[in-house]
Design a protein around this motif. Structure first.
Motif, PDB file in Angstrom:
ATOM      1  N   ASP A   1       0.835  -1.211   0.000  1.00  0.00           N
ATOM      2  CA  ASP A   1       0.000   0.000   0.000  1.00  0.00           C
ATOM      3  C   ASP A   1       0.869   1.261   0.000  1.00  0.00           C
ATOM      4  O   ASP A   1       0.544   2.255  -0.662  1.00  0.00           O
ATOM      5  N   SER A   2       1.955   1.235   0.753  1.00  0.00           N
ATOM      6  CA  SER A   2       2.826   2.413   0.806  1.00  0.00           C
ATOM      7  C   SER A   2       3.485   2.659  -0.551  1.00  0.00           C
ATOM      8  O   SER A   2       3.649   3.808  -0.974  1.00  0.00           O
TER       9      SER A   2
ATOM     10  N   CYS B   1       2.352  10.581   7.289  1.00  0.00           N
ATOM     11  CA  CYS B   1       2.121   9.187   6.921  1.00  0.00           C
ATOM     12  C   CYS B   1       2.543   8.306   8.095  1.00  0.00           C
ATOM     13  O   CYS B   1       3.352   8.726   8.937  1.00  0.00           O
TER      14      CYS B   1
ATOM     15  N   ASP C   1       7.245   7.787   2.099  1.00  0.00           N
ATOM     16  CA  ASP C   1       6.125   6.887   2.412  1.00  0.00           C
ATOM     17  C   ASP C   1       6.576   5.464   2.713  1.00  0.00           C
ATOM     18  O   ASP C   1       6.101   4.848   3.663  1.00  0.00           O
TER      19      ASP C   1
ATOM     20  N   SER D   1       1.147   4.241  -3.034  1.00  0.00           N
ATOM     21  CA  SER D   1       0.716   5.594  -2.657  1.00  0.00           C
ATOM     22  C   SER D   1       1.640   6.675  -3.188  1.00  0.00           C
ATOM     23  O   SER D   1       1.306   7.861  -3.146  1.00  0.00           O
TER      24      SER D   1
ATOM     25  N   ARG E   1       5.989   5.673 -10.725  1.00  0.00           N
ATOM     26  CA  ARG E   1       6.302   4.420 -10.010  1.00  0.00           C
ATOM     27  C   ARG E   1       6.964   3.391 -10.907  1.00  0.00           C
ATOM     28  O   ARG E   1       7.619   2.473 -10.422  1.00  0.00           O
TER      29      ARG E   1
ATOM     30  N   LYS F   1      -5.976  12.923  -3.220  1.00  0.00           N
ATOM     31  CA  LYS F   1      -6.023  11.479  -3.038  1.00  0.00           C
ATOM     32  C   LYS F   1      -4.831  10.807  -3.706  1.00  0.00           C
ATOM     33  O   LYS F   1      -4.308   9.804  -3.220  1.00  0.00           O
ATOM     34  N   GLU F   2      -4.393  11.335  -4.844  1.00  0.00           N
ATOM     35  CA  GLU F   2      -3.297  10.728  -5.589  1.00  0.00           C
ATOM     36  C   GLU F   2      -2.285  11.792  -6.008  1.00  0.00           C
ATOM     37  O   GLU F   2      -2.587  12.982  -6.056  1.00  0.00           O
TER      38      GLU F   2
ATOM     39  N   SER G   1      -1.107   4.329   6.527  1.00  0.00           N
ATOM     40  CA  SER G   1      -2.018   5.453   6.297  1.00  0.00           C
ATOM     41  C   SER G   1      -1.239   6.653   5.785  1.00  0.00           C
ATOM     42  O   SER G   1      -0.116   6.910   6.245  1.00  0.00           O
ATOM     43  N   LYS G   2      -1.844   7.361   4.869  1.00  0.00           N
ATOM     44  CA  LYS G   2      -1.214   8.560   4.307  1.00  0.00           C
ATOM     45  C   LYS G   2      -2.246   9.667   4.215  1.00  0.00           C
ATOM     46  O   LYS G   2      -3.346   9.465   3.690  1.00  0.00           O
TER      47      LYS G   2
ATOM     48  N   SER H   1       3.062  13.397   1.250  1.00  0.00           N
ATOM     49  CA  SER H   1       2.374  13.195   2.521  1.00  0.00           C
ATOM     50  C   SER H   1       2.440  14.449   3.385  1.00  0.00           C
ATOM     51  O   SER H   1       3.507  15.057   3.533  1.00  0.00           O
TER      52      SER H   1
END
Length: 276
Positions: free
Chosen positions: A94-95, A195, A122, A98, A105, A187-188, A181-182, A192
């Protein structure tokens, strides 16, 4: 942009020797998503840029019964989409997903995210909560540094001239549950504001936060309080109170220190409730 020499190396030894030759004026390039911006804006002015993407051993994810190894050149999407990582450490996946955009990425790496030593990295928070180890190659051979000791200050690590991060290792432990959690303005594709990763290993808790201190941090007093306790509302409330006393965020263009301190409580509460 300042002129520099470019080298595409085939071994860690060659890269290390070039870093020594240029004595602090050489810079490793991997994904390049951060370095290229800093070069263009004149923030980083190396005499040499050393490309390590061609080193085969750095492009691997190795998973066995004892550990997970992520090479320095593995990009964030490879981590986020790896079936075994998603099974073992979904909060780590998940990190990775994010960070930035899908296109970024495909280039950016977890090791680059860590080596940049940004307070809000993150992927650093789940790695810290998992007691990951940083494997470093240097002139004197290979050494291992706990990631909790890797960060020194903003954009400063324990790496010495001639040293290169080969990869990150997570030693498997049983009964691991975790949550990443961030909090960001969008949202994208945003940095952060705060985080965090909250991990439970058996009856022990690991709590790490980013963007609340000069480096990503583990909250040791909060962990000590939580260990071996049932997560009742009262326990969670007290843990949140302790956590806010362990951080020292700053105010900047994106958020105030007061807001960040309040969000530590919010994200810790969210994480603890998720892993109950």
């Amino acid at each position: 942009m300042k002129d520099f020499e470019y080298f595409k190396v085939e071994s860690l030894k060659e890269a290390s020797e070039l870093l020594l030759k240029y004595d602090g004026e050489g810079h490793i390039i991997n994904g390049g998503t951060d370095l290229l911006i800093r070069l263009r804006e004149g923030i980083t002015k190396p005499n040499a840029v050393i490309d390590i993407k061609g080193i085969e051993e750095l492009n691997k994810i190795l998973i066995n019964e004892d550990s997970l190894f992520i090479g320095a050149c593995v990009n964030l999407n490879e981590i986020a989409r790896n079936r075994k990582i998603k099974e073992l450490y979904p909060f780590f996946a998940d990190s990775a997903i994010s960070v930035a955009s899908n296109q970024v990425r495909n280039r950016a790496t977890c090791i680059g995210n860590v080596c940049n030593a940004s307070p809000l990295a993150d992927t650093a928070t789940p790695l810290m909560a998992l007691d990951a180890e940083v494997i470093i190659y240097g002139p004197e051979g290979e050494k291992i540094v706990p990631i909790t000791e890797f960060f020194v200050f903003v954009r400063k690590t324990v790496l010495k001239t001639g040293e290169i991060v080969k990869g990150i290792r997570i030693n498997h432990r049983e009964n691991v549950k975790g949550s990443f959690s961030k909090l960001a303005r969008r949202k994208e594709v945003d940095l952060s504001l705060v985080c965090s990763s909250v991990v439970k290993v058996g009856s022990e808790f690991k709590v790490s936060f980013g963007a609340v201190a000069p480096t990503p941090v583990r909250l040791s007093k909060t962990e000590e309080f939580l260990n071996n306790k049932e997560l009742t509302d009262e326990v969670i409330n007290e843990a949140c109170n302790i956590a806010t006393s362990e951080v020292a965020p700053i105010s900047d263009i994106r958020a105030s220190k007061e807001y960040r301190t309040e969000m530590v409580e919010v994200l810790l509460r969210r994480g603890l409730n998720k892993i109950k």
